[in-house]
Motif scaffolding. Structure first.
Motif, PDB file in Angstrom:
ATOM      1  N   MET A   1       0.845  -1.177   0.000  1.00  0.00           N
ATOM      2  CA  MET A   1       0.000   0.000   0.000  1.00  0.00           C
ATOM      3  C   MET A   1       0.889   1.239   0.000  1.00  0.00           C
ATOM      4  SD  MET A   1      -3.244   0.512  -0.126  1.00  0.00           S
ATOM      5  CE  MET A   1      -4.542  -0.289   0.733  1.00  0.00           C
ATOM      6  N   VAL A   2       0.525   2.218  -0.814  1.00  0.00           N
ATOM      7  CA  VAL A   2       1.257   3.480  -0.896  1.00  0.00           C
ATOM      8  C   VAL A   2       0.447   4.545  -0.183  1.00  0.00           C
ATOM      9  CG1 VAL A   2       2.112   5.256  -2.468  1.00  0.00           C
ATOM     10  CG2 VAL A   2       2.325   2.846  -3.076  1.00  0.00           C
ATOM     11  N   LYS A   3       1.121   5.351   0.616  1.00  0.00           N
ATOM     12  CA  LYS A   3       0.457   6.423   1.346  1.00  0.00           C
ATOM     13  C   LYS A   3       1.044   7.757   0.903  1.00  0.00           C
ATOM     14  CE  LYS A   3      -0.737   5.937   5.689  1.00  0.00           C
ATOM     15  NZ  LYS A   3      -0.764   5.876   7.166  1.00  0.00           N
ATOM     16  N   ALA A   4       0.161   8.744   0.687  1.00  0.00           N
ATOM     17  CA  ALA A   4       0.595  10.095   0.324  1.00  0.00           C
ATOM     18  C   ALA A   4      -0.211  11.097   1.139  1.00  0.00           C
ATOM     19  CB  ALA A   4       0.385  10.345  -1.161  1.00  0.00           C
ATOM     20  N   PHE A   5       0.455  12.178   1.517  1.00  0.00           N
ATOM     21  CA  PHE A   5      -0.208  13.268   2.222  1.00  0.00           C
ATOM     22  C   PHE A   5      -0.405  14.394   1.219  1.00  0.00           C
ATOM     23  CE2 PHE A   5       2.034  10.822   5.367  1.00  0.00           C
ATOM     24  CZ  PHE A   5       1.098  10.679   6.368  1.00  0.00           C
ATOM     25  N   VAL A   6      -1.655  14.823   1.059  1.00  0.00           N
ATOM     26  CA  VAL A   6      -1.959  15.895   0.113  1.00  0.00           C
ATOM     27  C   VAL A   6      -2.305  17.138   0.927  1.00  0.00           C
ATOM     28  CG1 VAL A   6      -3.345  16.614  -1.855  1.00  0.00           C
ATOM     29  CG2 VAL A   6      -2.838  14.185  -1.525  1.00  0.00           C
ATOM     30  N   ILE A  40      -6.358  22.014   4.523  1.00  0.00           N
ATOM     31  CA  ILE A  40      -6.787  20.625   4.680  1.00  0.00           C
ATOM     32  C   ILE A  40      -5.618  19.713   4.336  1.00  0.00           C
ATOM     33  CG2 ILE A  40      -8.315  18.816   3.761  1.00  0.00           C
ATOM     34  CD1 ILE A  40     -10.422  20.967   3.264  1.00  0.00           C
ATOM     35  N   VAL A  41      -5.510  18.607   5.074  1.00  0.00           N
ATOM     36  CA  VAL A  41      -4.573  17.542   4.732  1.00  0.00           C
ATOM     37  C   VAL A  41      -5.399  16.288   4.497  1.00  0.00           C
ATOM     38  CG1 VAL A  41      -2.678  16.088   5.516  1.00  0.00           C
ATOM     39  CG2 VAL A  41      -2.688  18.521   6.086  1.00  0.00           C
ATOM     40  N   ALA A  42      -5.220  15.680   3.316  1.00  0.00           N
ATOM     41  CA  ALA A  42      -5.890  14.431   2.992  1.00  0.00           C
ATOM     42  C   ALA A  42      -4.840  13.334   2.903  1.00  0.00           C
ATOM     43  CB  ALA A  42      -6.635  14.551   1.670  1.00  0.00           C
ATOM     44  N   VAL A  43      -5.152  12.184   3.463  1.00  0.00           N
ATOM     45  CA  VAL A  43      -4.254  11.041   3.404  1.00  0.00           C
ATOM     46  C   VAL A  43      -4.786  10.085   2.343  1.00  0.00           C
ATOM     47  CG1 VAL A  43      -3.198   9.147   4.690  1.00  0.00           C
ATOM     48  CG2 VAL A  43      -3.715  11.308   5.853  1.00  0.00           C
ATOM     49  N   VAL A  44      -3.997   9.899   1.300  1.00  0.00           N
ATOM     50  CA  VAL A  44      -4.352   8.985   0.212  1.00  0.00           C
ATOM     51  C   VAL A  44      -3.661   7.655   0.466  1.00  0.00           C
ATOM     52  CG1 VAL A  44      -4.117   8.567  -2.271  1.00  0.00           C
ATOM     53  CG2 VAL A  44      -4.646  10.868  -1.438  1.00  0.00           C
ATOM     54  N   GLU A  45      -4.421   6.570   0.397  1.00  0.00           N
ATOM     55  CA  GLU A  45      -3.855   5.225   0.512  1.00  0.00           C
ATOM     56  C   GLU A  45      -4.360   4.409  -0.666  1.00  0.00           C
ATOM     57  OE1 GLU A  45      -3.152   3.301   4.381  1.00  0.00           O
ATOM     58  OE2 GLU A  45      -4.459   4.871   5.162  1.00  0.00           O
ATOM     59  N   VAL A  46      -3.432   4.001  -1.519  1.00  0.00           N
ATOM     60  CA  VAL A  46      -3.762   3.252  -2.726  1.00  0.00           C
ATOM     61  C   VAL A  46      -2.788   2.085  -2.888  1.00  0.00           C
ATOM     62  CG1 VAL A  46      -4.892   5.151  -3.961  1.00  0.00           C
ATOM     63  CG2 VAL A  46      -2.423   4.919  -4.083  1.00  0.00           C
ATOM     64  N   PRO A  47      -3.164   1.081  -3.682  1.00  0.00           N
ATOM     65  CA  PRO A  47      -2.302  -0.090  -3.820  1.00  0.00           C
ATOM     66  C   PRO A  47      -0.958   0.178  -4.489  1.00  0.00           C
ATOM     67  CG  PRO A  47      -4.526  -0.582  -4.585  1.00  0.00           C
ATOM     68  CD  PRO A  47      -4.453   0.883  -4.320  1.00  0.00           C
ATOM     69  N   ASN A  48      -0.934   1.077  -5.466  1.00  0.00           N
ATOM     70  CA  ASN A  48       0.277   1.296  -6.253  1.00  0.00           C
ATOM     71  C   ASN A  48       0.609   2.776  -6.374  1.00  0.00           C
ATOM     72  OD1 ASN A  48       0.586  -1.525  -7.175  1.00  0.00           O
ATOM     73  ND2 ASN A  48      -1.381  -1.093  -8.152  1.00  0.00           N
ATOM     74  N   LEU A  49       1.888   3.075  -6.522  1.00  0.00           N
ATOM     75  CA  LEU A  49       2.332   4.450  -6.722  1.00  0.00           C
ATOM     76  C   LEU A  49       1.660   5.079  -7.940  1.00  0.00           C
ATOM     77  CD1 LEU A  49       4.176   6.768  -5.870  1.00  0.00           C
ATOM     78  CD2 LEU A  49       5.992   5.723  -7.243  1.00  0.00           C
ATOM     79  N   THR A  50       1.431   4.301  -8.960  1.00  0.00           N
ATOM     80  CA  THR A  50       0.807   4.826 -10.189  1.00  0.00           C
ATOM     81  C   THR A  50      -0.647   5.223  -9.986  1.00  0.00           C
ATOM     82  OG1 THR A  50       0.304   2.574 -10.924  1.00  0.00           O
ATOM     83  CG2 THR A  50       2.362   3.566 -11.726  1.00  0.00           C
ATOM     84  N   THR A  70      -0.253  20.237  -2.737  1.00  0.00           N
ATOM     85  CA  THR A  70       1.126  19.780  -2.677  1.00  0.00           C
ATOM     86  C   THR A  70       1.070  18.353  -2.158  1.00  0.00           C
ATOM     87  OG1 THR A  70       1.946  21.998  -2.193  1.00  0.00           O
ATOM     88  CG2 THR A  70       3.402  20.157  -1.638  1.00  0.00           C
ATOM     89  N   THR A  71       1.709  17.447  -2.861  1.00  0.00           N
ATOM     90  CA  THR A  71       1.626  16.037  -2.490  1.00  0.00           C
ATOM     91  C   THR A  71       2.974  15.530  -1.997  1.00  0.00           C
ATOM     92  OG1 THR A  71      -0.095  15.697  -4.136  1.00  0.00           O
ATOM     93  CG2 THR A  71       1.008  13.730  -3.299  1.00  0.00           C
ATOM     94  N   CYS A  72       2.944  14.836  -0.860  1.00  0.00           N
ATOM     95  CA  CYS A  72       4.130  14.214  -0.291  1.00  0.00           C
ATOM     96  C   CYS A  72       3.878  12.712  -0.242  1.00  0.00           C
ATOM     97  CB  CYS A  72       4.384  14.726   1.120  1.00  0.00           C
ATOM     98  SG  CYS A  72       4.563  16.515   1.228  1.00  0.00           S
ATOM     99  N   VAL A  73       4.571  11.966  -1.091  1.00  0.00           N
ATOM    100  CA  VAL A  73       4.431  10.507  -1.130  1.00  0.00           C
ATOM    101  C   VAL A  73       5.440   9.909  -0.163  1.00  0.00           C
ATOM    102  CG1 VAL A  73       4.542   8.453  -2.588  1.00  0.00           C
ATOM    103  CG2 VAL A  73       3.661  10.599  -3.527  1.00  0.00           C
ATOM    104  N   THR A  74       4.985   8.973   0.650  1.00  0.00           N
ATOM    105  CA  THR A  74       5.870   8.352   1.629  1.00  0.00           C
ATOM    106  C   THR A  74       6.692   7.247   0.978  1.00  0.00           C
ATOM    107  OG1 THR A  74       4.231   6.705   2.312  1.00  0.00           O
ATOM    108  CG2 THR A  74       4.245   8.810   3.500  1.00  0.00           C
ATOM    109  N   PHE A  75       7.834   6.964   1.569  1.00  0.00           N
ATOM    110  CA  PHE A  75       8.650   5.832   1.141  1.00  0.00           C
ATOM    111  C   PHE A  75       8.041   4.570   1.726  1.00  0.00           C
ATOM    112  CE2 PHE A  75      11.941   9.213   1.124  1.00  0.00           C
ATOM    113  CZ  PHE A  75      12.278   9.129  -0.221  1.00  0.00           C
TER     114      PHE A  75
END
Length: 82
Positions: A1-6, A40-50, A70-75
């Motif tokens: 799972m990929v997590k990103a903070f928007v 606002i900060v939204a946390v995106v959780e998706v299966p793939n980076l794409t 502004t999007t910050c993708v986690t490692f």
């Protein structure tokens, strides 16, 4: 799972409306109203980076009242990292 903070800047008159719409977006697991340079900060959780760009461009940035993101993708977690 990929997590990103928007990190989202919103038209102040539409903050509550944008917040509610974000809560209904598939792929967003958490939404917070915050103080500071972002509204606002939204946390995106998706299966793939794409999958991240599609959630942002098709679903988040399409919401009326959002001025910028502004999007910050986690490692991904790695074994032994602390």
């Amino acid at each position: 799972m990929v997590k990103a903070f928007v990190l989202i800047v919103v038209d102040p008159a539409k903050t509550i409306e944008v917040y509610e719409k974000l809560r209904a977006v598939e792929g967003i697991s958490e939404v917070y109203q915050v103080m500071g340079p972002y509204d606002i900060v939204a946390v995106v959780e998706v299966p793939n980076l794409t999958d991240v760009p599609a959630v942002i461009s098709r679903h988040i940035r399409a919401i009326e009242g959002i001025e910028s993101t502004t999007t910050c993708v986690t490692f991904p977690e790695t074994a032994g990292a602390r």
